[in-house]
Every structure is written in structure tokens, then in C-alpha cells.
Motif scaffolding. Structure first.
Motif, mmCIF file in Angstrom:
data_model
loop_
_atom_site.group_PDB
_atom_site.id
_atom_site.type_symbol
_atom_site.label_atom_id
_atom_site.label_comp_id
_atom_site.label_asym_id
_atom_site.label_seq_id
_atom_site.Cartn_x
_atom_site.Cartn_y
_atom_site.Cartn_z
ATOM 1 N N PRO A 1 0.838 -1.209 0.000
ATOM 2 C CA PRO A 1 0.000 0.000 0.000
ATOM 3 C C PRO A 1 0.867 1.250 0.000
ATOM 4 N N PRO A 2 0.311 2.382 -0.435
ATOM 5 C CA PRO A 2 1.076 3.635 -0.399
ATOM 6 C C PRO A 2 1.370 4.040 1.036
ATOM 7 N N GLY A 3 2.331 4.906 1.190
ATOM 8 C CA GLY A 3 2.683 5.349 2.534
ATOM 9 C C GLY A 3 3.531 6.604 2.477
ATOM 10 N N VAL A 4 3.814 7.147 3.657
ATOM 11 C CA VAL A 4 4.681 8.316 3.778
ATOM 12 C C VAL A 4 5.584 8.135 4.989
ATOM 13 N N ASP A 5 6.801 8.636 4.874
ATOM 14 C CA ASP A 5 7.740 8.704 5.984
ATOM 15 C C ASP A 5 8.007 10.176 6.269
ATOM 16 N N ILE A 6 7.957 10.555 7.547
ATOM 17 C CA ILE A 6 8.164 11.945 7.939
ATOM 18 C C ILE A 6 9.323 12.013 8.929
ATOM 19 N N THR A 7 10.284 12.870 8.653
ATOM 20 C CA THR A 7 11.392 13.129 9.568
ATOM 21 C C THR A 7 11.508 14.636 9.756
ATOM 22 N N GLY A 8 12.095 15.032 10.895
ATOM 23 C CA GLY A 8 12.269 16.462 11.090
ATOM 24 C C GLY A 8 12.397 16.843 12.550
ATOM 25 N N ASP A 9 12.119 18.094 12.830
ATOM 26 C CA ASP A 9 12.318 18.690 14.140
ATOM 27 C C ASP A 9 11.555 17.935 15.230
ATOM 28 N N ARG A 10 12.269 17.577 16.297
ATOM 29 C CA ARG A 10 11.707 16.911 17.476
ATOM 30 C C ARG A 10 11.147 15.514 17.183
ATOM 31 N N LEU A 11 11.524 14.937 16.059
ATOM 32 C CA LEU A 11 11.155 13.554 15.754
ATOM 33 C C LEU A 11 12.407 12.692 15.896
ATOM 34 N N TYR B 1 10.219 19.693 8.066
ATOM 35 C CA TYR B 1 9.809 18.289 8.072
ATOM 36 C C TYR B 1 9.895 17.748 6.645
ATOM 37 N N THR B 2 10.671 16.689 6.490
ATOM 38 C CA THR B 2 10.842 16.065 5.180
ATOM 39 C C THR B 2 9.851 14.920 5.034
ATOM 40 N N VAL B 3 9.069 14.960 3.978
ATOM 41 C CA VAL B 3 8.058 13.943 3.692
ATOM 42 C C VAL B 3 8.497 13.146 2.471
ATOM 43 N N VAL B 4 8.579 11.829 2.618
ATOM 44 C CA VAL B 4 8.901 10.930 1.511
ATOM 45 C C VAL B 4 7.655 10.106 1.199
ATOM 46 N N VAL B 5 7.183 10.194 -0.034
ATOM 47 C CA VAL B 5 5.998 9.456 -0.467
ATOM 48 C C VAL B 5 6.436 8.126 -1.067
ATOM 49 N N LEU B 6 5.834 7.033 -0.577
ATOM 50 C CA LEU B 6 6.168 5.697 -1.051
ATOM 51 C C LEU B 6 5.023 5.134 -1.893
ATOM 52 N N VAL B 7 5.362 4.500 -2.998
ATOM 53 C CA VAL B 7 4.408 3.822 -3.868
ATOM 54 C C VAL B 7 4.876 2.386 -4.044
ATOM 55 N N ALA C 1 10.292 4.359 -2.325
ATOM 56 C CA ALA C 1 10.266 5.813 -2.251
ATOM 57 C C ALA C 1 10.163 6.412 -3.646
ATOM 58 N N LYS C 2 9.221 7.341 -3.819
ATOM 59 C CA LYS C 2 8.994 7.947 -5.136
ATOM 60 C C LYS C 2 9.294 9.435 -5.146
ATOM 61 N N ASN C 3 8.745 10.187 -4.173
ATOM 62 C CA ASN C 3 8.929 11.637 -4.153
ATOM 63 C C ASN C 3 9.293 12.095 -2.757
ATOM 64 N N THR C 4 9.962 13.221 -2.678
ATOM 65 C CA THR C 4 10.316 13.813 -1.393
ATOM 66 C C THR C 4 10.058 15.314 -1.428
ATOM 67 N N TYR C 5 9.630 15.843 -0.293
ATOM 68 C CA TYR C 5 9.314 17.264 -0.172
ATOM 69 C C TYR C 5 9.739 17.741 1.214
ATOM 70 N N ASP C 6 10.088 19.022 1.305
ATOM 71 C CA ASP C 6 10.385 19.656 2.585
ATOM 72 C C ASP C 6 9.239 20.596 2.942
ATOM 73 N N LEU C 7 8.655 20.377 4.113
ATOM 74 C CA LEU C 7 7.506 21.174 4.562
ATOM 75 C C LEU C 7 7.928 22.088 5.710
ATOM 76 N N PHE C 8 7.474 23.334 5.656
ATOM 77 C CA PHE C 8 7.763 24.326 6.699
ATOM 78 C C PHE C 8 6.421 24.897 7.173
ATOM 79 N N PRO C 9 5.751 24.241 8.104
ATOM 80 C CA PRO C 9 4.399 24.658 8.501
ATOM 81 C C PRO C 9 4.332 25.976 9.244
ATOM 82 N N LEU C 10 5.422 26.387 9.874
ATOM 83 C CA LEU C 10 5.398 27.610 10.687
ATOM 84 C C LEU C 10 6.224 28.722 10.063
ATOM 85 N N ALA C 11 6.424 28.683 8.762
ATOM 86 C CA ALA C 11 7.209 29.718 8.097
ATOM 87 C C ALA C 11 6.529 31.074 8.218
ATOM 88 N N LYS C 12 7.324 32.115 8.303
ATOM 89 C CA LYS C 12 6.789 33.470 8.387
ATOM 90 C C LYS C 12 6.094 33.820 7.076
#
Length: 220
Positions: free
Chosen positions: A41-51, A94-100, A104-115
Motif C-alpha cells: 500500500p502507499p505510505g509516507v515517511d516523515i522526519t524532522g524537528d523533534r522527531l 519536516y521532510t516527507v517521503v511518499v512511497l508507492v 520511495a517515489k517523491n520527497t518534499y520539505d515542509l515548513f508549517p510555521l514559516a513566516k
């Protein structure tokens, strides 16, 4: 004699054709009956601050959470902005890796609290060896809430609207949520308006009185 040989050859040829057809049908049936390999099944892996460890979400156990995270990045266009906010304004990453199918297929960097609102950065180097154009994108307003809901240690933040693209700061200023302050401001504005109206009426009254006196003097 020749006729017997011909008949024998015809019988043998017919038997060979029948055998070949039978083997072909048997092979086709076996191929159709063979179960197809089950894809992961598809999935995601998340790494980043305080993880301390990667947050691994899989579609067979947490499909809703997987879809929520993928929804944050699946709408990205072919090209984004070449430059993003300054590093000091990005906040936690937070780096998100999308798995198919388990890969691993795609990776993105997310910044939820950016100014200025959540941001997404898509690198040009991707796990599937594709090379999209690297770029910065405005993130969805509910990025921080989504990450927190799936297990990322972010503080609750209820000051954004769900869905949509771009932005992420408070939609209404804090003082707009203070009814007492708003009432005081409204009363002060009303008082100023009343005083202004009274002043205008007095000016008009004095003007009319002066015109009336002037007309009386000339008519005498």
C-alpha cells in the motif's frame, strides 16, 4: 497404399494440432488462474524537528493519515518560485517521503510555521530518479494542523482556515477577537460622528441666520 499414407498423415497432423491447442489453453488457464502479486500500500515517511525516529504511515493501517499528508503536496505545479523565505523565517522543517508500492517515489520539505504562511520546497533530485524543476510553493493553510494530527509534535494552532492554498498566519488579528475593545472603538467613532454632525448643523444654522438678517436689512 498412397491413400493410406495420406490418411495416416492427416490423422497424425490433426492429433498434433489438437494437442497444441490443448497445451495452449492449459497454459492460458494456468496464467489466468495464477494470483497476481499483491503490491504494498502507499505510505509516507516523515522526519524532522523533534522527531527522534521517522514517523512511518502506511495505507493499510492508517489510510486517512496517509491521504492527509499526500494532500499537502499532490497539487504542486510543474514550476515554483526559485527563491523562498530567508532561513531564519522558515521555522521547523519536516521532510516527507511518499512511497508507492513500498518504494520511495517523491520527497518534499515542509515548513508549517514559516513566516508569511506555510511553505513547501520540492528538490530537483527525487528518489525515483526523476528531475522536476526545484521550487518553492505556498503551502496549504491547514499544514500545521495536518502534521500535528498525524503525530508530528507541533503545538495546537487553531488560527487558520481549513483547505485552500497559501498563507498560514492568523486570519483575524487578535484585537479583532476582543468584543470589549471593539465596542469601545465603535462608541468612540459614533461619538465623533455625532459631534461632527452637530458642528455641521450649527454652521448651517448660523449661516442661514446671517443670510436672513442681511435680507431683512436690504428690504427695509
Amino acid at each position: 497404399m498412397v491413400r493410406k499414407v495420406r490418411r495416416l498423415l492427416t490423422v497424425v497432423a490433426g492429433a498434433a494440432v489438437a494437442l497444441a491447442c490443448s497445451l495452449a489453453l492449459t497454459g492460458t488457464t494456468a496464467a489466468l488462474a495464477a494470483p497476481k502479486p499483491k503490491l504494498a500500500p502507499p505510505g509516507v515517511d516523515i522526519t524532522g524537528d523533534r522527531l527522534d525516529q521517522p514517523l512511518q504511515l502506511r495505507g493499510d493501517t492508517r489510510p486517512a493519515e496517509v491521504n492527509m499528508v499526500i494532500d499537502q503536496v499532490k497539487w504542486l505545479g510543474t514550476a515554483g518560485q526559485l527563491r523562498g523565505p530567508a532561513a531564519k523565517d522558515l521555522g521547523p522543517k519536516y521532510t516527507v517521503v511518499v512511497l508507492v508500492a513500498g518504494t520511495a517515489k517523491n520527497t518534499y520539505d515542509l515548513f508549517p510555521l514559516a513566516k508569511g504562511g506555510p511553505r513547501v520546497y520540492r528538490p530537483a533530485k527525487q528518489p525515483d530518479l526523476s528531475h522536476p524543476r526545484a521550487g518553492w510553493f505556498l503551502g496549504r493553510l491547514n499544514m500545521s494542523e495536518t502534521l500535528r494530527a498525524v503525530g508530528v509534535p507541533l503545538a495546537p494552532q487553531f488560527d487558520t482556515l481549513p483547505g485552500g492554498i497559501g498563507g498560514g498566519e492568523r486570519v483575524l488579528p487578535e484585537d479583532a477577537l476582543d468584543p470589549k475593545g471593539n465596542l469601545d472603538t465603535a462608541l468612540a467613532e459614533l461619538q465623533r460622528l455625532l459631534l461632527l454632525n452637530i458642528g455641521v448643523v450649527l454652521v448651517i444654522t448660523v449661516g442661514l441666520a446671517g443670510i436672513s438678517l442681511l435680507v431683512r436689512r436690504r428690504t427695509r
